[in-house]
Scaffold this motif. Sequence first.
Motif, PDB file in Angstrom:
ATOM      1  N   SER A  41       4.361   1.053   3.368  1.00 61.59           N
ATOM      2  CA  SER A  41       3.382   1.882   4.681  1.00 61.59           C
ATOM      3  C   SER A  41       3.099   3.309   3.856  1.00 61.59           C
ATOM      4  O   SER A  41       2.459   4.079   4.457  1.00 61.59           O
ATOM      5  CB  SER A  41       4.255   2.268   5.556  1.00 61.59           C
ATOM      6  N   SER A  42       3.689   3.489   2.733  1.00 60.83           N
ATOM      7  CA  SER A  42       3.297   4.805   1.727  1.00 60.83           C
ATOM      8  C   SER A  42       2.038   4.567   1.404  1.00 60.83           C
ATOM      9  O   SER A  42       1.616   3.835   0.602  1.00 60.83           O
ATOM     10  CB  SER A  42       4.538   4.793   0.723  1.00 60.83           C
ATOM     11  N   PRO A  43       1.227   5.630   1.403  1.00 62.47           N
ATOM     12  CA  PRO A  43      -0.245   5.784   1.069  1.00 62.47           C
ATOM     13  C   PRO A  43      -0.242   5.963  -0.375  1.00 62.47           C
ATOM     14  O   PRO A  43      -1.086   5.250  -1.290  1.00 62.47           O
ATOM     15  CB  PRO A  43      -0.690   7.034   1.492  1.00 62.47           C
ATOM     16  N   VAL A  44       0.651   6.269  -1.138  1.00 61.42           N
ATOM     17  CA  VAL A  44       0.880   6.443  -2.515  1.00 61.42           C
ATOM     18  C   VAL A  44       0.888   5.095  -3.124  1.00 61.42           C
ATOM     19  O   VAL A  44       0.250   4.539  -4.208  1.00 61.42           O
ATOM     20  CB  VAL A  44       2.053   7.355  -2.993  1.00 61.42           C
ATOM     21  N   ILE A  45       1.680   4.156  -2.731  1.00 59.83           N
ATOM     22  CA  ILE A  45       1.758   2.894  -2.909  1.00 59.83           C
ATOM     23  C   ILE A  45       0.545   2.013  -2.877  1.00 59.83           C
ATOM     24  O   ILE A  45       0.090   1.176  -3.564  1.00 59.83           O
ATOM     25  CB  ILE A  45       3.362   2.276  -2.334  1.00 59.83           C
ATOM     26  N   LEU A  46      -0.138   2.149  -1.609  1.00 56.69           N
ATOM     27  CA  LEU A  46      -1.144   1.453  -1.408  1.00 56.69           C
ATOM     28  C   LEU A  46      -2.251   1.931  -2.194  1.00 56.69           C
ATOM     29  O   LEU A  46      -2.984   1.110  -2.506  1.00 56.69           O
ATOM     30  CB  LEU A  46      -1.612   1.933   0.156  1.00 56.69           C
ATOM     31  N   GLN A  47      -2.249   3.144  -2.629  1.00 53.40           N
ATOM     32  CA  GLN A  47      -3.288   3.509  -3.704  1.00 53.40           C
ATOM     33  C   GLN A  47      -3.220   2.905  -5.141  1.00 53.40           C
ATOM     34  O   GLN A  47      -4.257   2.773  -5.809  1.00 53.40           O
ATOM     35  CB  GLN A  47      -3.365   4.819  -3.900  1.00 53.40           C
ATOM     36  N   LEU A  48      -1.994   2.202  -5.379  1.00 58.80           N
ATOM     37  CA  LEU A  48      -1.831   1.626  -6.699  1.00 58.80           C
ATOM     38  C   LEU A  48      -2.018   0.304  -6.525  1.00 58.80           C
ATOM     39  O   LEU A  48      -1.967  -0.406  -7.623  1.00 58.80           O
ATOM     40  CB  LEU A  48      -0.114   1.777  -6.860  1.00 58.80           C
ATOM     41  N   LYS A  49      -2.523  -0.178  -5.294  1.00 57.08           N
ATOM     42  CA  LYS A  49      -2.798  -1.873  -5.317  1.00 57.08           C
ATOM     43  C   LYS A  49      -3.776  -2.183  -6.263  1.00 57.08           C
ATOM     44  O   LYS A  49      -3.579  -3.291  -6.981  1.00 57.08           O
ATOM     45  CB  LYS A  49      -3.259  -1.813  -3.784  1.00 57.08           C
ATOM     46  N   PRO A  50      -5.186  -1.511  -6.310  1.00 57.32           N
ATOM     47  CA  PRO A  50      -6.030  -1.899  -7.469  1.00 57.32           C
ATOM     48  C   PRO A  50      -5.466  -2.115  -8.686  1.00 57.32           C
ATOM     49  O   PRO A  50      -5.899  -2.921  -9.443  1.00 57.32           O
ATOM     50  CB  PRO A  50      -7.142  -0.914  -7.248  1.00 57.32           C
ATOM     51  N   TYR A  51      -4.565  -0.980  -9.162  1.00 53.52           N
ATOM     52  CA  TYR A  51      -4.102  -1.147 -10.481  1.00 53.52           C
ATOM     53  C   TYR A  51      -3.218  -2.215 -10.888  1.00 53.52           C
ATOM     54  O   TYR A  51      -2.828  -2.943 -11.798  1.00 53.52           O
ATOM     55  CB  TYR A  51      -3.365   0.239 -10.752  1.00 53.52           C
TER      56      TYR A  51
END
Length: 274
Positions: free
Chosen positions: A34-44
């Motif tokens: 649920s962390s936004p930081v981890i979700l931002q890493l999804k494309p990478y």
Amino acid sequence: MSSRVTQLDVLDLDSYTTDLLIRKEVDKCMRLFSSPVILQLKPYVQTALYATLLYHTVGKYQQTVAQRLFGVIMIDTQNPNHVQRWKILCYIAAEAFGFLWSEKYDAGHPDFLSSWSKTTTVVNFIHNMARVSRLCNFLLFLNKGQFSRLLLLALGLKVCAENPGEVGDVSYTILGREILWRGFAEILVETITQFDLSKIRRYIAKGVATPTDHNDDVARLKQCCVCSEWPTQPHESNCGHVGCYYCMSVCILEGGQCPTCSSTISNIKMVGYV
């Protein structure tokens, strides 16, 4: 050279495989966080997995997953017996970058290009030009059946049968689709030739051009108002526009309407050369 139908089926299956193995599986894993930081890493993360998949398929066997299933392989147009390693690495790097671009740009991530506000217009223009280039290459592929993707054309790689000596089963469906694609390509090429590119170019130029002084004879004599080229035997219409004698004569025969100001052309007279 493999058939158009086979190459198109390969593209569809590769797209489906990428979506199934990379996007959907990573999405399932990301739901646990649920962390936004981890979700931002999804494309990478998705791009890294996609690059790894390409390395173990194209990098080792010169085939994608779909190409392996359809029995085709990428070969070098200059040396069919050996594909240079740098071309394979460029293919993997370009594919990985394109995948990341689609995940970040096409998906509409709000953080993408936010720090590049001054270059957003340039990036959008390049993106649109790339789309137009892909469309032109696809039309060329339908006509000639050589390069199904612009990247293959740029690297000089073509898709051919892995074992050319083997004759596979040709079903009625495959043969019908090949005939359909060939007919579609011929109709499309015939339709495109019906467009008057000079009129389209004049329309675009008229929309983006800045107002000019029509009393400047030198500027007027440098461009035909019909074909936008250097006028041959320049003639001036009664509305003050200059064009080739042949172009102005054709305008009169087609209805007597000036292509620049839409005024009625009643007569033309010859003017001097620049």
